[in-house]
Design a protein around this motif. Structure first.
Motif, PDB file in Angstrom:
ATOM      1  N   ARG A  23      23.056  27.772   7.304  1.00  0.00           N
ATOM      2  CA  ARG A  23      22.720  27.158   8.460  1.00  0.00           C
ATOM      3  C   ARG A  23      22.142  28.555   9.509  1.00  0.00           C
ATOM      4  O   ARG A  23      21.054  27.980  10.087  1.00  0.00           O
ATOM      5  CB  ARG A  23      23.782  26.436   9.059  1.00  0.00           C
ATOM      6  CG  ARG A  23      23.506  25.714  10.206  1.00  0.00           C
ATOM      7  CD  ARG A  23      24.848  24.945  10.740  1.00  0.00           C
ATOM      8  NE  ARG A  23      24.684  24.444  12.015  1.00  0.00           N
ATOM      9  CZ  ARG A  23      25.273  24.838  13.363  1.00  0.00           C
ATOM     10  NH1 ARG A  23      26.372  25.534  13.062  1.00  0.00           N
ATOM     11  NH2 ARG A  23      25.000  24.214  14.183  1.00  0.00           N
ATOM     12  N   ARG A  62      18.618  29.378   8.355  1.00  0.00           N
ATOM     13  CA  ARG A  62      17.668  28.130   8.921  1.00  0.00           C
ATOM     14  C   ARG A  62      17.330  28.384  10.319  1.00  0.00           C
ATOM     15  O   ARG A  62      16.083  28.106  10.823  1.00  0.00           O
ATOM     16  CB  ARG A  62      18.155  26.637   8.285  1.00  0.00           C
ATOM     17  CG  ARG A  62      18.169  26.559   7.019  1.00  0.00           C
ATOM     18  CD  ARG A  62      18.626  24.974   6.712  1.00  0.00           C
ATOM     19  NE  ARG A  62      19.801  24.460   7.058  1.00  0.00           N
ATOM     20  CZ  ARG A  62      21.059  24.658   6.249  1.00  0.00           C
ATOM     21  NH1 ARG A  62      20.762  25.263   5.428  1.00  0.00           N
ATOM     22  NH2 ARG A  62      22.128  24.202   7.087  1.00  0.00           N
ATOM     23  N   GLU A  63      18.467  28.140  11.159  1.00  0.00           N
ATOM     24  CA  GLU A  63      18.166  28.541  12.452  1.00  0.00           C
ATOM     25  C   GLU A  63      17.443  29.824  13.090  1.00  0.00           C
ATOM     26  O   GLU A  63      17.090  29.973  14.012  1.00  0.00           O
ATOM     27  CB  GLU A  63      19.615  28.393  13.094  1.00  0.00           C
ATOM     28  CG  GLU A  63      19.667  28.428  14.824  1.00  0.00           C
ATOM     29  CD  GLU A  63      21.005  28.414  15.431  1.00  0.00           C
ATOM     30  OE1 GLU A  63      21.654  27.192  15.677  1.00  0.00           O
ATOM     31  OE2 GLU A  63      21.629  29.767  15.573  1.00  0.00           O
TER      32      GLU A  63
END
Length: 189
Positions: free
Chosen positions: A134, A137-138
């Motif tokens: 995550r 992805r950020e």
């Protein structure tokens, strides 16, 4: 005919209190902590402790199960928290604090035939993988950071502070130093 539901609920409450008390006592005194102290803090007698846990190793494994489940539940919560990088660091702080308070729990279980369905390393690794993915992805963590890197970092900090009286505080300071960066770069002026 099964056990009376109230009796089962009382037994589960006693077991939960024993695991919580054992967790606290182990954090203070290590895995060889007094079982009588565990029973006393749980507010039950030694016979109740032995009815729930036939051996020290069985109690230690229950503590480890509880801690790993707590870390995994925190990871699940953090998967939807704002700021994936911050969420990952929050979880790493919890992992390092967990390691600082287990005080030899792993080695104490060496040779114990534990529940084959319980794999703490796999569970922790999967939680780290999800949080790191995550954050990737950020774009809030270095793109080359791997799950192994993140877990080695947590392990290294845990080992570095293991014998210190203020292990949790020192570990937290080291995580801050690592995540904020050791070097300060001059502002463009």
């Amino acid at each position: 005919m099964g056990e009376h539901p109230r009796r089962r609920a009382d037994a589960q409450r006693n077991r939960d209190r024993l695991v919580a008390a054992a967790s606290a006592v182990i954090a203070e005194a290590g895995p060889e902590a007094s079982l009588e102290e565990v029973a006393r803090r749980a507010g039950v007698g030694s016979a109740t402790l032995h009815r729930h846990f036939s051996s020290r190793a069985e109690l230690l494994e229950a503590v480890l199960h509880d801690r790993v489940r707590t870390l995994c539940a925190l990871a699940d919560e953090l998967l939807t928290a704002p700021g994936a990088g911050t969420a990952l660091v929050t979880w790493l702080r919890a992992v390092v604090a967990h390691a600082a308070t287990t005080r030899g729990l792993g080695p104490a279980l060496t040779g114990y035939a534990s529940d084959p369905r319980f794999s703490p390393h796999t569970m922790i690794r999967e939680a780290a993988r999800q949080l790191l993915a995550r954050a990737h992805r950020e774009g809030s963590v270095a793109p080359n950071a791997t799950v192994d890197d993140v877990l080695r970092l947590a392990n290294g900090i845990s080992l570095a502070v293991d014998s210190l009286a203020d292990a949790t505080e020192c570990a937290d300071a080291l995580i801050t130093l690592v995540t904020d960066g050791l070097l300060r770069r001059p502002a463009n002026g």
